[in-house]
Design a protein around this motif. Structure first.
Motif, PDB file in Angstrom:
ATOM      1  N   MET A 162       0.831  -1.213   0.000  1.00 23.50           N
ATOM      2  CA  MET A 162       0.000   0.000   0.000  1.00 23.50           C
ATOM      3  C   MET A 162       0.861   1.258   0.000  1.00 23.50           C
ATOM      4  N   PHE A 163       1.799   1.323   0.945  1.00 18.30           N
ATOM      5  CA  PHE A 163       2.576   2.551   1.112  1.00 18.30           C
ATOM      6  C   PHE A 163       3.554   2.766  -0.036  1.00 18.30           C
ATOM      7  N   GLN A 164       3.965   1.698  -0.700  1.00 14.66           N
ATOM      8  CA  GLN A 164       4.824   1.861  -1.870  1.00 14.66           C
ATOM      9  C   GLN A 164       4.087   2.542  -3.018  1.00 14.66           C
ATOM     10  N   THR A 168      -1.274   9.306  -0.257  1.00 15.99           N
ATOM     11  CA  THR A 168      -1.103  10.175   0.910  1.00 15.99           C
ATOM     12  C   THR A 168      -2.125   9.898   1.999  1.00 15.99           C
ATOM     13  N   GLU A 169      -3.363   9.647   1.601  1.00 18.81           N
ATOM     14  CA  GLU A 169      -4.422   9.465   2.589  1.00 18.81           C
ATOM     15  C   GLU A 169      -4.191   8.230   3.453  1.00 18.81           C
ATOM     16  N   SER A 211       8.717   3.624   3.276  1.00 14.63           N
ATOM     17  CA  SER A 211       7.826   4.173   2.246  1.00 14.63           C
ATOM     18  C   SER A 211       6.982   5.306   2.819  1.00 14.63           C
ATOM     19  N   MET A 212       6.547   5.157   4.066  1.00 15.69           N
ATOM     20  CA  MET A 212       5.743   6.200   4.702  1.00 15.69           C
ATOM     21  C   MET A 212       6.540   7.487   4.877  1.00 15.69           C
ATOM     22  N   THR A 213       7.829   7.361   5.144  1.00 12.92           N
ATOM     23  CA  THR A 213       8.649   8.566   5.346  1.00 12.92           C
ATOM     24  C   THR A 213       8.808   9.363   4.056  1.00 12.92           C
ATOM     25  N   ARG A 214       8.528   8.747   2.923  1.00 11.01           N
ATOM     26  CA  ARG A 214       8.669   9.454   1.642  1.00 11.01           C
ATOM     27  C   ARG A 214       7.427  10.262   1.273  1.00 11.01           C
ATOM     28  N   SER A 215       6.408  10.209   2.122  1.00  7.17           N
ATOM     29  CA  SER A 215       5.210  11.007   1.877  1.00  7.17           C
ATOM     30  C   SER A 215       5.547  12.490   1.975  1.00  7.17           C
ATOM     31  N   LEU A 216       5.238  13.250   0.930  1.00  2.74           N
ATOM     32  CA  LEU A 216       5.556  14.678   0.923  1.00  2.74           C
ATOM     33  C   LEU A 216       4.798  15.425   2.012  1.00  2.74           C
TER      34      LEU A 216
END
Length: 286
Positions: A162-164, A168-169, A211-216
């Protein structure tokens, strides 16, 4: 003897088909045969998909669904999406995803297990994950993981997928329901006792968190939580790909001991692997 005589069958007359009695038939497809040969060409794949999802969600909503039936329908659903992944594109508009996610909290522990198996395969699909981002997804998945600790490996791989896909939501949902602290506790080994491969699950967790840390929009908030964690500092720089193998989740394509579910219940007659020759459409594979 009289050709002009009127006659009719008794009201309680039924035809007992020896080879199909006790078999599970959904959308014109014998599920036991389909599970054994999921690569066979279905005559009407969309119709079978709809019928299968209807049957699956119907069973998920029951308080006491028949265990073997639920397991067989779940396995057939996973087999269908594995053999024909393009069909997953059609799942979101059919409206079954909310019901599958809600089933994660079902009081019958067999139900969350089956829901996790299907969500796991659906997270391979971009459109399905996009739809999950618009639904309440992360909280139900955590609930399912807590109810079925033996399925945490599948759930963590689903989260990683999912996170890959950078929705954003989903990261916003994760922060709202404290998914990051929960995953960090799993990373410490708490709750992984029932898994065959805790190392592979930890690898999925690390990849999901990265992957979550790459969320803008929310990556910085995730990083703030991670930097306060001693367990994260021990895992974040390790190479984890070697711990992830195809065999980690391959067993659930067909399900453990699934052969026992594919016989015809109390009937003494078992259908052959090769489908019987039939003239009518309902008996075809699809």
């Amino acid at each position: 003897e009289n050709p002009d005589a009127n006659w009719k069958l008794p009201d309680d007359f039924t035809v007992a088909f020896g080879e199909v009695q006790g078999e599970l038939l959904v959308g014109g497809v014998f599920l036991r045969i389909f599970i054994a040969q999921p690569a066979w060409v279905l005559r009407k794949p969309r119709e079978f998909l709809i019928a299968l999802l209807e049957k699956f969600t119907e069973l998920l909503e029951k308080n006491n669904a028949h265990g073997e039936t639920l397991e067989t329908v779940t396995t057939a659903t996973v087999c269908l999406f594995s053999a024909q992944p393009q069909l997953m594109d059609q799942v979101p508009p059919l409206g079954h995803l909310p019901k599958i996610l809600q089933a994660m909290s079902h009081k019958n522990n067999a139900v969350p297990k089956c829901a996790i198996r299907v969500i796991h395969i659906l997270t391979d699909n971009e459109l399905c994950v996009r739809s999950m981002a618009s639904l309440d997804t992360i909280a139900p998945l955590i609930s399912g993981m807590k109810k079925r600790s033996d399925m945490i490996g599948f759930a963590c791989e689903a989260l990683n997928r999912m996170f890959q896909k950078e929705q954003t939501e989903l990261v916003a949902q994760a922060l709202k329901v404290d998914l990051v602290p929960y995953l960090l506790r799993l990373l410490e080994g708490q709750g992984l006792e029932n898994l065959e491969s805790p190392a592979a699950t930890k690898a999925q967790i690390v990849k999901a968190l990265k992957s979550m840390t790459r969320s803008l929009q929310y990556g910085e908030q995730v990083n703030e939580i991670l930097t306060r964690s001693s367990v994260w500092s021990a895992f974040k720089d390790q190479k984890h790909d070697l711990f992830i193998s195809e065999s980690q989740t391959a067993g659930y394509l067909t399900g453990p001991g699934v052969a026992g579910y594919l016989t015809a219940g109390s009937s003494s007659t078992v259908m052959p692997i090769v489908p019987p020759l039939v003239d009518h459409e309902a008996g075809d594979l699809g």
